[in-house]
Scaffold this motif. Structure first.
Motif, mmCIF file in Angstrom:
data_model
loop_
_atom_site.group_PDB
_atom_site.id
_atom_site.type_symbol
_atom_site.label_atom_id
_atom_site.label_comp_id
_atom_site.label_asym_id
_atom_site.label_seq_id
_atom_site.Cartn_x
_atom_site.Cartn_y
_atom_site.Cartn_z
ATOM 1 N N THR A 70 3.803 4.250 9.708
ATOM 2 C CA THR A 70 4.881 4.707 9.325
ATOM 3 C C THR A 70 4.610 4.333 7.617
ATOM 4 O O THR A 70 5.322 5.402 6.907
ATOM 5 C CB THR A 70 6.054 3.772 9.857
ATOM 6 N N VAL A 71 4.305 3.361 7.480
ATOM 7 C CA VAL A 71 4.137 3.209 5.816
ATOM 8 C C VAL A 71 3.266 4.152 5.264
ATOM 9 O O VAL A 71 3.510 4.740 4.008
ATOM 10 C CB VAL A 71 3.432 1.649 5.640
ATOM 11 N N SER A 72 1.862 4.652 5.733
ATOM 12 C CA SER A 72 1.226 5.714 5.326
ATOM 13 C C SER A 72 1.840 6.913 5.374
ATOM 14 O O SER A 72 1.703 7.636 4.320
ATOM 15 C CB SER A 72 -0.018 5.687 6.227
ATOM 16 N N ALA A 73 2.616 7.393 6.204
ATOM 17 C CA ALA A 73 3.215 8.419 6.242
ATOM 18 C C ALA A 73 4.488 8.588 5.037
ATOM 19 O O ALA A 73 4.518 9.555 4.378
ATOM 20 C CB ALA A 73 3.978 8.685 7.459
ATOM 21 N N VAL A 74 4.970 7.543 4.657
ATOM 22 C CA VAL A 74 6.028 7.311 3.622
ATOM 23 C C VAL A 74 5.260 7.437 2.458
ATOM 24 O O VAL A 74 5.668 8.276 1.425
ATOM 25 C CB VAL A 74 6.849 6.027 3.822
ATOM 26 N N MET A 75 4.060 6.940 2.287
ATOM 27 C CA MET A 75 3.396 6.940 1.006
ATOM 28 C C MET A 75 2.768 8.494 0.731
ATOM 29 O O MET A 75 3.027 8.696 -0.239
ATOM 30 C CB MET A 75 2.073 5.856 0.858
ATOM 31 N N ARG A 76 2.294 8.896 1.727
ATOM 32 C CA ARG A 76 1.866 10.445 1.637
ATOM 33 C C ARG A 76 3.336 11.235 1.162
ATOM 34 O O ARG A 76 3.165 12.112 0.274
ATOM 35 C CB ARG A 76 1.277 10.987 3.033
ATOM 36 N N ALA A 77 4.501 11.030 1.864
ATOM 37 C CA ALA A 77 5.412 11.821 1.502
ATOM 38 C C ALA A 77 5.992 11.587 0.056
ATOM 39 O O ALA A 77 6.528 12.481 -0.661
ATOM 40 C CB ALA A 77 6.817 11.509 2.107
ATOM 41 N N LEU A 78 5.685 10.461 -0.434
ATOM 42 C CA LEU A 78 6.078 10.104 -1.963
ATOM 43 C C LEU A 78 4.784 10.466 -2.959
ATOM 44 O O LEU A 78 5.183 10.473 -4.065
ATOM 45 C CB LEU A 78 5.954 8.499 -2.259
ATOM 46 N N GLY A 79 3.823 10.945 -2.355
ATOM 47 C CA GLY A 79 2.486 11.403 -3.300
ATOM 48 C C GLY A 79 1.771 10.308 -3.803
ATOM 49 O O GLY A 79 1.354 10.308 -4.800
ATOM 50 N N VAL A 80 1.826 9.051 -3.143
ATOM 51 C CA VAL A 80 1.139 8.083 -3.442
ATOM 52 C C VAL A 80 0.074 7.620 -2.625
ATOM 53 O O VAL A 80 0.269 8.033 -1.493
ATOM 54 C CB VAL A 80 1.935 6.707 -4.010
ATOM 55 N N GLU A 129 4.070 7.811 -13.417
ATOM 56 C CA GLU A 129 3.693 6.821 -13.878
ATOM 57 C C GLU A 129 4.513 5.509 -13.736
ATOM 58 O O GLU A 129 4.053 4.505 -13.326
ATOM 59 C CB GLU A 129 3.360 6.978 -15.597
ATOM 60 N N ALA A 130 6.193 5.651 -13.673
ATOM 61 C CA ALA A 130 6.817 4.600 -13.727
ATOM 62 C C ALA A 130 6.633 4.019 -12.122
ATOM 63 O O ALA A 130 6.710 3.087 -11.712
ATOM 64 C CB ALA A 130 8.252 5.005 -14.015
ATOM 65 N N ILE A 131 6.680 5.251 -11.414
ATOM 66 C CA ILE A 131 6.730 4.978 -9.886
ATOM 67 C C ILE A 131 5.217 4.306 -9.492
ATOM 68 O O ILE A 131 5.126 3.225 -8.523
ATOM 69 C CB ILE A 131 6.868 6.110 -8.959
ATOM 70 N N SER A 132 4.197 4.900 -10.096
ATOM 71 C CA SER A 132 2.676 4.167 -9.804
ATOM 72 C C SER A 132 2.972 2.799 -10.297
ATOM 73 O O SER A 132 2.177 1.895 -9.613
ATOM 74 C CB SER A 132 1.771 5.004 -10.654
ATOM 75 N N GLU A 133 3.060 2.427 -11.567
ATOM 76 C CA GLU A 133 3.280 1.031 -11.884
ATOM 77 C C GLU A 133 3.992 0.206 -11.164
ATOM 78 O O GLU A 133 3.699 -0.992 -10.869
ATOM 79 C CB GLU A 133 3.822 1.136 -13.225
ATOM 80 N N TYR A 134 5.335 0.705 -10.634
ATOM 81 C CA TYR A 134 6.318 -0.155 -9.645
ATOM 82 C C TYR A 134 5.668 -0.494 -8.529
ATOM 83 O O TYR A 134 5.532 -1.617 -8.115
ATOM 84 C CB TYR A 134 7.260 0.811 -9.781
ATOM 85 N N LEU A 135 4.959 0.625 -7.897
ATOM 86 C CA LEU A 135 4.599 0.296 -6.462
ATOM 87 C C LEU A 135 3.128 -0.469 -6.589
ATOM 88 O O LEU A 135 2.707 -1.341 -5.864
ATOM 89 C CB LEU A 135 4.144 1.592 -5.756
ATOM 90 N N THR A 136 2.410 -0.206 -7.685
ATOM 91 C CA THR A 136 1.311 -1.074 -7.887
ATOM 92 C C THR A 136 1.565 -2.658 -8.288
ATOM 93 O O THR A 136 1.059 -3.617 -7.387
ATOM 94 C CB THR A 136 0.431 -0.969 -9.018
ATOM 95 N N ALA A 137 2.639 -2.866 -8.958
ATOM 96 C CA ALA A 137 3.124 -4.289 -9.049
ATOM 97 C C ALA A 137 3.657 -4.637 -7.852
ATOM 98 O O ALA A 137 3.247 -6.028 -7.706
ATOM 99 C CB ALA A 137 4.091 -4.311 -10.204
ATOM 100 N N ALA A 138 4.239 -4.279 -7.112
ATOM 101 C CA ALA A 138 4.588 -4.571 -6.078
ATOM 102 C C ALA A 138 3.636 -4.790 -4.830
ATOM 103 O O ALA A 138 3.702 -5.690 -4.104
ATOM 104 C CB ALA A 138 5.873 -3.689 -5.167
ATOM 105 N N SER A 139 2.638 -4.220 -4.721
ATOM 106 C CA SER A 139 1.630 -4.380 -3.758
ATOM 107 C C SER A 139 0.858 -5.505 -4.113
ATOM 108 O O SER A 139 0.223 -6.038 -3.145
ATOM 109 C CB SER A 139 0.463 -3.066 -3.708
ATOM 110 N N GLU A 140 0.910 -6.050 -5.365
ATOM 111 C CA GLU A 140 0.143 -7.312 -5.525
ATOM 112 C C GLU A 140 0.702 -8.464 -5.361
ATOM 113 O O GLU A 140 0.263 -9.639 -5.453
ATOM 114 C CB GLU A 140 -0.459 -7.225 -7.274
ATOM 115 N N ASP A 141 2.226 -8.330 -4.856
ATOM 116 C CA ASP A 141 2.784 -9.531 -4.456
ATOM 117 C C ASP A 141 2.533 -10.031 -2.909
ATOM 118 O O ASP A 141 2.485 -8.952 -2.196
ATOM 119 C CB ASP A 141 4.486 -9.185 -4.405
ATOM 120 N N PRO A 142 2.376 -11.065 -2.963
ATOM 121 C CA PRO A 142 1.932 -11.715 -1.427
ATOM 122 C C PRO A 142 2.751 -11.704 -0.616
ATOM 123 O O PRO A 142 2.617 -11.551 0.791
ATOM 124 C CB PRO A 142 1.483 -13.427 -1.712
ATOM 125 N N ASN A 143 3.982 -11.364 -0.925
ATOM 126 C CA ASN A 143 4.885 -11.182 0.023
ATOM 127 C C ASN A 143 5.444 -9.432 0.471
ATOM 128 O O ASN A 143 5.726 -8.728 -0.265
ATOM 129 C CB ASN A 143 6.431 -11.663 -0.385
#
Length: 98
Positions: free
Chosen positions: A77-87, A18-32
Motif C-alpha cells: 500500500t505504501v509503495s502504491a501511494v508513493m508511486r502515485a505521488l511520483g516518488v 523539490e519541497a515534496i522530496s525534501e519533506y518526505l526525505t526528512a520524514a523517512s529519516e525519523d525513527p518513528n
C-alpha cells in the motif's frame, strides 16, 4: 487585544517536486514510522486525495484509512501511494554508522 492565527497546514506549502522530496526525505529519516505516514498523508492531501487514491488503485476512504494516525499499512500500500505521488525510496549509506 487578542491575536488569532490561521491554522497551519503543511499541505499548503508542498507546491513543488523539490519541497515534496525534501519533506518526505526528512520524514523517512525519523525513527518513528508514523512520521513518514503522516508526511505521505500531507503530500497526498496537497496533490488531492481522490487523485492519489485513484492512481494508487485504492478507494479514497481506503487511502485515508491507510494513512491515518495509528494505522499499519502494508508495504504494498505504501509503495502504491508513493508511486502515485511520483516518488520512490532510495537507499544510501549512513555515514554516521561507518
Amino acid at each position: 487585544m487578542t491575536t488569532t492565527f490561521a491554522t497551519f497546514d503543511v499541505a499548503d506549502y508542498l507546491d513543488s517536486e523539490e519541497a515534496i522530496s525534501e519533506y518526505l526525505t526528512a520524514a523517512s529519516e525519523d525513527p518513528n514510522p508514523a512520521v513518514l505516514l503522516a508526511a505521505l498523508s500531507d503530500v497526498a492531501k496537497a496533490r488531492g486525495m481522490a487523485t492519489v487514491a485513484k492512481a494508487a488503485g485504492l478507494g479514497r476512504e481506503s487511502l485515508y484509512k491507510a494513512l491515518a494516525p495509528g494505522s499499519h499499512p502494508r508495504h504494498e500500500t505504501v509503495s502504491a501511494v508513493m508511486r502515485a505521488l511520483g516518488v520512490r525510496f532510495a537507499v544510501v549509506p549512513d555515514k554516521a554508522s561507518a
